[in-house]
Design a protein around this motif. Structure first.
Motif, PDB file in Angstrom:
ATOM      1  N   GLN A  46       0.843  -1.186   0.000  1.00 23.53           N
ATOM      2  CA  GLN A  46       0.000   0.000   0.000  1.00 23.53           C
ATOM      3  C   GLN A  46       0.886   1.246   0.000  1.00 23.53           C
ATOM      4  OE1 GLN A  46      -3.129  -0.463  -0.353  1.00 23.53           O
ATOM      5  NE2 GLN A  46      -3.264  -2.621   0.166  1.00 23.53           N
ATOM      6  N   THR A  47       0.284   2.392  -0.349  1.00 18.04           N
ATOM      7  CA  THR A  47       1.009   3.644  -0.251  1.00 18.04           C
ATOM      8  C   THR A  47       1.319   3.931   1.211  1.00 18.04           C
ATOM      9  OG1 THR A  47      -1.095   4.832  -0.132  1.00 18.04           O
ATOM     10  CG2 THR A  47      -0.084   4.606  -2.303  1.00 18.04           C
ATOM     11  N   GLU A 164       3.396   1.618  -8.892  1.00 21.65           N
ATOM     12  CA  GLU A 164       1.938   1.744  -8.989  1.00 21.65           C
ATOM     13  C   GLU A 164       1.465   1.234 -10.351  1.00 21.65           C
ATOM     14  OE1 GLU A 164       0.157   5.281  -7.501  1.00 21.65           O
ATOM     15  OE2 GLU A 164       1.192   5.101  -5.592  1.00 21.65           O
ATOM     16  N   ARG A 167      -2.225   1.423 -11.277  1.00 21.61           N
ATOM     17  CA  ARG A 167      -2.722   2.713 -11.730  1.00 21.61           C
ATOM     18  C   ARG A 167      -2.328   2.989 -13.171  1.00 21.61           C
ATOM     19  NH1 ARG A 167      -7.138   5.067 -11.007  1.00 21.61           N
ATOM     20  NH2 ARG A 167      -7.121   7.316 -10.784  1.00 21.61           N
ATOM     21  N   ARG A 314      -2.592  10.642  -7.193  1.00 21.08           N
ATOM     22  CA  ARG A 314      -1.640   9.533  -7.100  1.00 21.08           C
ATOM     23  C   ARG A 314      -0.243  10.068  -6.855  1.00 21.08           C
ATOM     24  NH1 ARG A 314      -3.829   4.257  -6.930  1.00 21.08           N
ATOM     25  NH2 ARG A 314      -1.843   3.470  -7.623  1.00 21.08           N
ATOM     26  N   ASP A 335      -9.897   1.970  -6.262  1.00 14.98           N
ATOM     27  CA  ASP A 335      -9.460   3.357  -6.073  1.00 14.98           C
ATOM     28  C   ASP A 335      -9.768   3.862  -4.672  1.00 14.98           C
ATOM     29  OD1 ASP A 335      -8.374   3.584  -8.571  1.00 14.98           O
ATOM     30  OD2 ASP A 335     -10.128   4.514  -9.477  1.00 14.98           O
ATOM     31  N   HIS A 338      -6.730   3.216  -2.653  1.00 17.32           N
ATOM     32  CA  HIS A 338      -5.671   4.176  -2.965  1.00 17.32           C
ATOM     33  C   HIS A 338      -5.968   5.532  -2.333  1.00 17.32           C
ATOM     34  CE1 HIS A 338      -3.663   1.477  -5.652  1.00 17.32           C
ATOM     35  NE2 HIS A 338      -4.691   1.383  -6.454  1.00 17.32           N
TER      36      HIS A 338
END
Length: 434
Positions: A46-47, A164, A167, A314, A335, A338
């Protein structure tokens, strides 16, 4: 485990210690040894998990080792330095963030890195490439422009990073990615990082990666446990009123807000400002200068609310961001993961609130199915849902980078609806790209 135990050069360790890094995150612990071994990697992260350092630090270490070997030769190579690592990112903001991190980690090393993306003049980028760079961070479209101008030579690349990757596929970059890969040497190390791994991502991985190691630091398609999630049911026409009330009543000083469209982002930012809440919008139609200024103002507290579309958001890395609001739920359930991943980063706590009208209940159901748990509801007195309101179809925004044929079909299907929607209330969302 400490960074010292990962076999990194003393100058790299000095730089990361200055960044107040004490212990490697789980993704760094798992990814760095794999990358240093030379194997391909497929990483689910994950971010906010530290994945940029997860691939950036070992790439720098391998470069240090390569330069040491070259210096041992009595006859140093002449000409500009060959490109060693290529890092592809889906958006300008993410590319810029990666570039900033790489510069921080390599501040004590004789290594050149460069970030290139569209939306700004290509000539200064071409000038900087003339002397050669060791690490190039790029968005796919601008990279191909530079290749066509013979400004960059990809034949020497030893390491390819797709950050990513999910994305990039969502944004329609698959063909650009394949064109880039066709220009790379066959023998290279490939690293793919993605928050989610759909069937499409797995299919892409099979065509790029060779016997990859797999690492994962969170359940696929799951949100961070550090994020408290809530749903607030509200009528569509009262969303903005409720949002202003929540920001004011709770004294939120920094909140990132997501809309589906560029028009919606602009309109909401204007409305919040009229309500006495300083706000700016960030989306694909904004110039790079305007996007950079809005983000800087948000980080330093000049504005309280940053309203963003999915594509523009992003790569936004906002330290200690406390709140994320989904003003409108995303069309694609992934999304949602994200979006809310902008908060609750690097062991910090965060809160994500989704304002959901009756039109969006199907999307909410898809999100809860994806994250495998129901999202608890909260209520605010005076903003109860009107049971007389019936659901209307949610108009789909056409993704930037979507195939031209699909864009034409979608445009034909929605043109009549768009004409009708413009006659209705200003609270309607418009079918525009992010």
């Amino acid at each position: 485990m400490s960074f010292d135990s990962l076999g990194l050069d003393a100058e790299i360790l000095k730089a990361i210690h200055e960044q107040n890094y004490t212990q490697p995150t789980p993704i760094q612990q798992q990814a760095i040894p794999v990358i240093l071994s030379g194997k391909d990697l497929m990483a689910s992260a994950q971010t906010g998990t530290g994945k940029t350092a997860g691939f950036g630090l070992p790439i720098l270490q391998k470069l240090v080792e390569q330069q040491a070997k070259a210096n041992n030769h009595s006859q140093p190579k002449k000409g500009k330095r060959p490109l060693y690592a290529l890092i592809l990112a889906p958006t300008r903001e993410l590319a810029a963030q990666i570039g900033e991190n790489i510069r921080d980690y390599s501040r004590y090393l004789p290594i050149r890195s460069l970030v290139v993306f569209g939306g700004v003049s290509i000539n200064p980028q071409m000038m900087k490439l003339r002397g050669g760079v060791d690490i190039l961070i790029a968005t796919p479209g601008r990279l191909l422009d530079l290749v066509h101008q013979n400004a960059v030579d990809l034949s020497s690349v030893k390491v390819l990073v797709l950050d990513e990757a999910d994305r990039m596929l969502d944004m329609g970059f698959i063909h650009d990615i394949r064109r880039v890969i066709a220009k790379l040497p066959k023998k290279r190390q490939n690293l793919m990082f993605s928050a989610t791994f759909s069937d499409e991502i797995k299919a892409l991985a099979q065509t790029i990666l060779k016997s990859p190691e797999s690492v994962a630091v969170a359940k696929t398609n799951s949100a961070s446990e550090q994020i408290t999630q809530y749903v607030h049911r509200v009528d569509k026409r009262r969303k903005r009123e409720l949002l202003s009330y929540l920001i004011g009543k709770n004294q939120w000083q920094q909140v990132l807000i997501f809309t589906r469209t560029k028009y919606g982002a602009n309109h909401l930012a204007e409305q919040l400002t009229k309500d006495g809440i300083k706000a700016s919008a960030i989306h694909g139609n904004k110039s790079q200068g305007a996007r950079t200024k809005a983000l800087a103002d948000f980080k330093n507290g000049q504005i309280r609310a940053l309203v963003a579309t999915d594509i523009a958001a992003r790569g936004l890395d906002i330290e200690l961001l406390p709140y994320v609001v989904n003003y409108e739920l995303p069309q694609v359930a992934e999304d949602y993961v994200h979006r809310i991943g902008r908060t609750g980063r690097a062991q910090n706590q965060g809160q994500a609130i989704s304002l959901v009208c009756i039109d969006e209940l199907a999307q909410l159901k898809s999100i809860e199915k994806l994250i495998k748990k129901p999202i608890p509801e909260i209520f605010t007195q005076g903003f109860e849902v009107d049971p007389r309101i019936k659901a209307e179809p949610v108009k789909k925004a056409i993704a930037k980078g979507a195939p031209a044929k699909r864009r034409r079909v979608d445009k034909m299907r929605t043109s009549k609806n768009n004409q009708n929607s413009m006659k209705q209330s200003s609270h309607h969302t418009y079918s525009k790209t992010n």
